[in-house]
Design a protein around this motif. Structure first.
Motif, mmCIF file in Angstrom:
data_model
loop_
_atom_site.group_PDB
_atom_site.id
_atom_site.type_symbol
_atom_site.label_atom_id
_atom_site.label_comp_id
_atom_site.label_asym_id
_atom_site.label_seq_id
_atom_site.Cartn_x
_atom_site.Cartn_y
_atom_site.Cartn_z
ATOM 1 N N PHE A 5 20.725 -12.621 -6.535
ATOM 2 C CA PHE A 5 19.655 -11.929 -7.239
ATOM 3 C C PHE A 5 18.280 -12.383 -6.702
ATOM 4 N N PHE A 6 18.161 -13.719 -6.537
ATOM 5 C CA PHE A 6 16.879 -14.241 -6.031
ATOM 6 C C PHE A 6 16.599 -13.762 -4.612
ATOM 7 N N ILE A 7 17.659 -13.754 -3.801
ATOM 8 C CA ILE A 7 17.464 -13.287 -2.420
ATOM 9 C C ILE A 7 17.019 -11.825 -2.438
ATOM 10 N N LEU A 8 17.704 -11.028 -3.273
ATOM 11 C CA LEU A 8 17.369 -9.612 -3.364
ATOM 12 C C LEU A 8 15.907 -9.438 -3.796
ATOM 13 N N CYS A 9 15.516 -10.227 -4.816
ATOM 14 C CA CYS A 9 14.140 -10.126 -5.303
ATOM 15 C C CYS A 9 13.145 -10.469 -4.212
ATOM 16 N N SER A 10 13.410 -11.548 -3.456
ATOM 17 C CA SER A 10 12.406 -11.929 -2.463
ATOM 18 C C SER A 10 12.376 -10.936 -1.312
ATOM 19 N N VAL A 11 13.530 -10.345 -0.964
ATOM 20 C CA VAL A 11 13.520 -9.321 0.089
ATOM 21 C C VAL A 11 12.708 -8.126 -0.395
ATOM 22 N N LEU A 12 12.959 -7.751 -1.667
ATOM 23 C CA LEU A 12 12.234 -6.598 -2.207
ATOM 24 C C LEU A 12 10.743 -6.854 -2.259
ATOM 25 N N SER A 13 10.342 -8.085 -2.700
ATOM 26 C CA SER A 13 8.904 -8.314 -2.810
ATOM 27 C C SER A 13 8.266 -8.423 -1.429
ATOM 28 N N ALA A 14 9.010 -8.939 -0.437
ATOM 29 C CA ALA A 14 8.462 -8.977 0.931
ATOM 30 C C ALA A 14 8.264 -7.551 1.434
ATOM 31 N N THR A 15 9.227 -6.666 1.103
ATOM 32 C CA THR A 15 9.109 -5.273 1.537
ATOM 33 C C THR A 15 7.912 -4.615 0.854
ATOM 34 N N THR A 16 7.773 -4.863 -0.459
ATOM 35 C CA THR A 16 6.644 -4.282 -1.185
ATOM 36 C C THR A 16 5.336 -4.787 -0.592
ATOM 37 N N PHE A 17 5.292 -6.090 -0.274
ATOM 38 C CA PHE A 17 4.088 -6.686 0.276
ATOM 39 C C PHE A 17 3.726 -6.018 1.613
ATOM 40 N N ALA A 18 4.758 -5.813 2.452
ATOM 41 C CA ALA A 18 4.514 -5.178 3.748
ATOM 42 C C ALA A 18 3.987 -3.755 3.556
ATOM 43 N N GLN A 19 4.555 -3.058 2.546
ATOM 44 C CA GLN A 19 4.077 -1.695 2.280
ATOM 45 C C GLN A 19 2.643 -1.714 1.766
ATOM 46 N N ASP A 20 2.344 -2.692 0.893
ATOM 47 C CA ASP A 20 0.978 -2.818 0.369
ATOM 48 C C ASP A 20 -0.001 -3.051 1.511
ATOM 49 N N LEU A 21 0.407 -3.912 2.437
ATOM 50 C CA LEU A 21 -0.469 -4.231 3.568
ATOM 51 C C LEU A 21 -0.735 -2.993 4.408
ATOM 52 N N GLU A 22 0.316 -2.209 4.642
ATOM 53 C CA GLU A 22 0.182 -0.977 5.422
ATOM 54 C C GLU A 22 -0.776 -0.029 4.705
ATOM 55 N N ALA A 23 -0.630 0.065 3.370
ATOM 56 C CA ALA A 23 -1.486 0.968 2.587
ATOM 57 C C ALA A 23 -2.939 0.491 2.630
ATOM 58 N N LEU A 24 -3.131 -0.831 2.554
ATOM 59 C CA LEU A 24 -4.487 -1.388 2.621
ATOM 60 C C LEU A 24 -5.125 -1.086 3.971
ATOM 61 N N LYS A 25 -4.318 -1.239 5.018
ATOM 62 C CA LYS A 25 -4.835 -1.002 6.365
ATOM 63 C C LYS A 25 -5.228 0.466 6.534
ATOM 64 N N ARG A 26 -4.335 1.352 6.052
ATOM 65 C CA ARG A 26 -4.616 2.796 6.172
ATOM 66 C C ARG A 26 -5.892 3.155 5.431
ATOM 67 N N ASP A 27 -6.031 2.632 4.221
ATOM 68 C CA ASP A 27 -7.182 2.950 3.394
ATOM 69 C C ASP A 27 -8.474 2.395 4.022
ATOM 70 N N THR A 28 -8.370 1.179 4.584
ATOM 71 C CA THR A 28 -9.546 0.559 5.208
ATOM 72 C C THR A 28 -9.975 1.370 6.431
ATOM 73 N N ARG A 29 -8.978 1.700 7.253
ATOM 74 C CA ARG A 29 -9.260 2.524 8.439
ATOM 75 C C ARG A 29 -9.976 3.804 8.058
ATOM 76 N N GLN A 30 -9.390 4.470 7.053
ATOM 77 C CA GLN A 30 -9.898 5.776 6.661
ATOM 78 C C GLN A 30 -11.358 5.702 6.213
ATOM 79 N N LYS A 31 -11.722 4.603 5.542
ATOM 80 C CA LYS A 31 -13.081 4.511 5.006
ATOM 81 C C LYS A 31 -14.097 4.015 6.036
#
Ligand code: HEC
Length: 188
Positions: A5-31
């Motif tokens: 369960f813990f492994i699954l959670c940390s994989v999921l949060s790492a994935t979410t973090f990577a997606q957040d970073l991508e979204a931040l980068k896209r938004d920063t670029r756009q502005k």
């Protein structure tokens, strides 16, 4: 089971973090990225229609003014920085920016196209997490009339630059080099 369960959670949060970073980068670029073609287009047009002397204010006043407007609209810190600044007071990079600009030079030498050189990451800034982004500003041929080899500059322009910037380091560039970076620091 618990371990899985813990492994699954940390994989999921790492994935979410990577997606957040991508979204931040896209938004920063756009502005902020529209600033770059805007300034170089303005520079090209002013040099072509009014000459080089009349184009000094594009880099000296118009670009900083546009950057300030974007910073006010977004609430982010946005600057132009360079390893060889003309206006050291305004454009001296901090240690993070120095590292990224040095890395851009290495990446460019390894063949990465200058137009897409960028880096974004979450960093700890005096105890606070912030998102930092930097994008390379390439030297185009229009830039050389003010940032090219000192001896190639028009004498009246050179005199004007020396008068305003006695510690000018922003000459000696060739087209296809990196003039500096457009850099952003935004709160998370
Ligand atoms: C007509 C002269 C002129 C031309 C052409 C010119 N610049 Fe500049 N540039 C300046 C001046 C003057 C400054 C100092 C601005 C200030 O006081 O903040 C400057 C500063 C800069 C800075 C901020 C860092 C520093 O060194 O202080 C960047 C980045 C920059 N120029 C990029 C460019 C690029 C890219 C081009 C070509 C698209 C270009 N410049 C063309 C005159 C020029």
């Amino acid at each position: 089971m618990r371990t899985y369960f813990f492994i699954l959670c940390s994989v999921l949060s790492a994935t979410t973090f990577a997606q957040d970073l991508e979204a931040l980068k896209r938004d920063t670029r756009q502005k902020v990225l529209p600033l770059l073609p805007k300034v170089s287009g303005m520079m090209q047009e002013t040099v072509a229609t009014q000459g080089v002397m009349a184009a000094i204010p594009v880099c000296k006043e118009k670009a900083p003014q546009l950057i300030k407007e974007h910073a006010d609209q977004t609430g982010w810190s946005i600057r132009r920085v360079s390893l060889k600044a003309r206006n050291a007071e305004r454009s001296t990079p901090d240690s993070w920016e120095v590292r990224q600009l040095a890395d851009f030079n290495i990446r460019a030498a390894a063949g990465e196209p200058l137009e897409t050189l960028e880096h974004g990451e979450v960093v700890n800034d005096k105890g606070v997490s912030v998102y930092r982004y930097i994008r390379a500003i390439p030297v185009g041929s229009v830039c050389l009339s003010c940032h090219g080899a000192t001896e190639s500059l028009a004498p009246n322009l050179r005199a004007e630059l020396i008068k305003n910037y006695p510690h000018d380091r922003a000459t000696g560039y060739a087209a296809g080099q990196i003039r500096g970076g457009l850099t952003v620091k935004r709160p998370l």
